[in-house]
Enzyme design. Structure first.
Site, short mmCIF file in Angstrom:
data_model
loop_
_atom_site.label_atom_id
_atom_site.label_comp_id
_atom_site.label_asym_id
_atom_site.label_seq_id
_atom_site.Cartn_x
_atom_site.Cartn_y
_atom_site.Cartn_z
N GLY A 131 0.86 -1.18 0.00
CA GLY A 131 0.00 0.00 0.00
C GLY A 131 0.90 1.23 0.00
O GLY A 131 1.52 1.56 1.02
N GLY B 198 0.08 4.31 -0.43
CA GLY B 198 -0.75 5.52 -0.28
C GLY B 198 -0.08 6.50 0.67
O GLY B 198 1.15 6.54 0.78
N GLY C 206 1.76 4.63 3.69
CA GLY C 206 2.84 3.79 3.15
C GLY C 206 4.00 4.61 2.60
O GLY C 206 5.17 4.34 2.90
N ARG D 225 -20.79 -0.53 6.98
CA ARG D 225 -19.58 -0.96 7.68
C ARG D 225 -19.22 -2.39 7.29
O ARG D 225 -18.08 -2.78 7.18
CB ARG D 225 -19.81 -0.84 9.18
CG ARG D 225 -18.65 -0.20 9.93
CD ARG D 225 -19.02 0.10 11.36
NE ARG D 225 -19.76 -0.99 11.97
CZ ARG D 225 -19.20 -2.08 12.44
NH1 ARG D 225 -17.91 -2.22 12.40
NH2 ARG D 225 -19.94 -3.04 12.95
N ASN E 217 -12.13 -4.65 2.81
CA ASN E 217 -10.79 -4.60 3.37
C ASN E 217 -10.29 -5.98 3.79
O ASN E 217 -9.09 -6.26 3.71
CB ASN E 217 -10.72 -3.60 4.53
CG ASN E 217 -10.56 -2.17 4.01
OD1 ASN E 217 -10.28 -1.96 2.83
ND2 ASN E 217 -10.76 -1.19 4.86
N ASN F 254 -7.02 -0.34 8.60
CA ASN F 254 -8.21 -0.35 9.47
C ASN F 254 -9.32 -1.23 8.92
O ASN F 254 -9.36 -1.45 7.71
CB ASN F 254 -8.73 1.09 9.61
CG ASN F 254 -8.04 1.83 10.73
OD1 ASN F 254 -7.80 1.26 11.78
ND2 ASN F 254 -7.73 3.10 10.51
N ARG G 9 -0.64 10.93 20.44
CA ARG G 9 -1.69 11.97 20.40
C ARG G 9 -2.00 12.46 21.82
O ARG G 9 -2.09 13.66 22.08
CB ARG G 9 -2.95 11.40 19.74
CG ARG G 9 -2.79 11.30 18.23
CD ARG G 9 -4.01 10.70 17.55
NE ARG G 9 -3.87 10.81 16.11
CZ ARG G 9 -4.48 10.03 15.22
NH1 ARG G 9 -5.30 9.06 15.64
NH2 ARG G 9 -4.30 10.22 13.94
N HIS H 9 -8.21 0.35 18.71
CA HIS H 9 -7.95 1.60 18.00
C HIS H 9 -9.31 2.13 17.55
O HIS H 9 -9.71 1.99 16.42
CB HIS H 9 -7.05 1.33 16.80
CG HIS H 9 -6.70 2.58 16.06
ND1 HIS H 9 -6.08 3.64 16.65
CD2 HIS H 9 -6.89 2.93 14.76
CE1 HIS H 9 -5.90 4.60 15.76
NE2 HIS H 9 -6.40 4.20 14.61
#
Ligand code: A3D
Length: 314
Positions: free
Chosen positions: A8, A10, A13, A87, A94, A119, A153, A177
């Site tokens: 990946g 993107g 990545g 979902r 995915n 995810n 975070r 997560h």
């Protein structure tokens, strides 16, 4: 020189690829389904390396053969939820991507440590582990990245609130997560001082909520796509601990066999991360409230993983 492959190419990545290369940690291969795009990004990055006289090799490819001999494979392939997509549809899509990716990882990178970033993280890591365990991987060399990001975070929000250096802050976020993640206040300190002595209950509640909402806050500002600088940096932190055998204690999503009372479940827990992957899960004392919150998080993950069976994905 080590080899890290990233599936990946993107936002996460390719940012990770450039961070690995700039830190001269390993040669990098990026694989993506989009024709030529990873080659273009790799070429651009190699030219960036030329600016710095850096001899790291970065390869972009549409061919999984190029991941042969990888020490670490990071999986960031996936699609984001599109308007009108349920979902379940997203989970199905995915999961199919993950199955295809993992099939190639087992074929071409059979000695690699696998880090999942895609995810829904806890479910995708569970799925990757369930497949890879049939091909010689164990629960300590297939893991998910989330806790390092969520902890960073939380740490950032604390530092901003108190106006103190990030250096002084140790923040810990466990669990899933998602919105049931558990910022662990009893193990969050500023120069050794418990956070609960530095901030009022209401202030802490706000920081916890903002951390839980950390990804969504960025999505709403970006309008398209989601966070990638901090996610890539968090994955880099895990890679460094593995490559240099640093044995850092980091919150990592790990498949449990009894730890914290959980079984057959991937959840974010503190682990020792070294050259062989997870060396052990560290059991820490949690308050009754934190344990209850972690149990809620575990239940939520269980429900999501159950869908993999209901939808006949595993
Ligand atoms: P994006 O920029 O869309 O990149 C995803 C890449 O995956 C794209 O280049 C796709 O072409 C590629 N891809 C899709 N299907 C395949 C396939 N079958 N084989 C190979 N490549 C494929 O997304 P991104 O980089 O922003 O995020 C990547 C993933 O990480 C998403 O699932 C995000 O939700 C997830 N993510 C997780 C965290 C965590 O903290 C866990 C943080 C940030 C992003």
């Amino acid at each position: 020189m080590r080899k890290v492959s990233i599936i990946g190419a993107g936002n996460v990545g390719s940012t990770l690829a450039s961070l690995i290369a700039l830190n001269e940690l390993a040669h990098v291969v990026m694989v993506d389904v989009v024709q030529d795009m990873p080659k273009g990004k790799a070429l651009d990055m190699m030219q960036m390396m030329a600016v710095f006289n850096n001899s790291i090799k970065i390869v972009g490819s549409n061919d999984y053969q190029d991941i042969k001999g990888s020490d670490i494979v990071v999986i960031t392939a996936g699609i984001a939820r599109k308007p009108g997509m349920s979902r379940e549809d997203l989970l199905n899509t995915n999961s199919n991507i993950m199955k295809e990716v993992v099939e190639n990882v087992r074929k071409y990178a059979s000695n690699s440590i696998v880090i999942v970033v895609s995810n829904p993280l806890d479910v995708m890591t569970y799925l990757a582990y369930k497949i890879l365990k049939n091909y010689g991987w164990n629960r300590f060399n297939v893991m998910g990245m989330a806790g390092v990001l969520d902890s960073a975070r939380f740490k950032y929000f604390i530092s901003e609130k108190l106006g103190v250096s990030l250096d002084n802050i140790n923040a810990l976020v466990l669990g899933s997560h998602g919105d049931t993640m558990v910022p662990v206040l009893t193990h969050t300190t500023i120069s050794g001082i418990p956070i609960e002595k530095m901030l009022k209950k209401e202030e802490l509640k706000e920081l916890v909520e903002r951390t839980r909402n950390g990804g969504a806050e960025i999505v709403s500002l970006l309008k398209t796509g989601s966070a990638y600088y901090a996610p890539a940096a968090s994955t880099l932190e895990m890679i460094k601990s593995i490559i240099f055998d640093k044995k850092q204690i980091l919150p990592v999503s790990v498949y449990c066999e009894g730890e914290y009372g959980y079984d057959d479940l991937v959840i974010g827990l503190p682990v020792v991360l070294g050259s062989k992957g997870i060396e052990k899960v560290v059991e820490i004392d949690l308050s009754d409230f934190e344990k209850e919150e972690l149990n809620k998080s575990a239940q939520k993950i269980k429900q999501l993983c159950q869908e993999l069976y209901t939808l006949n994905i595993v």
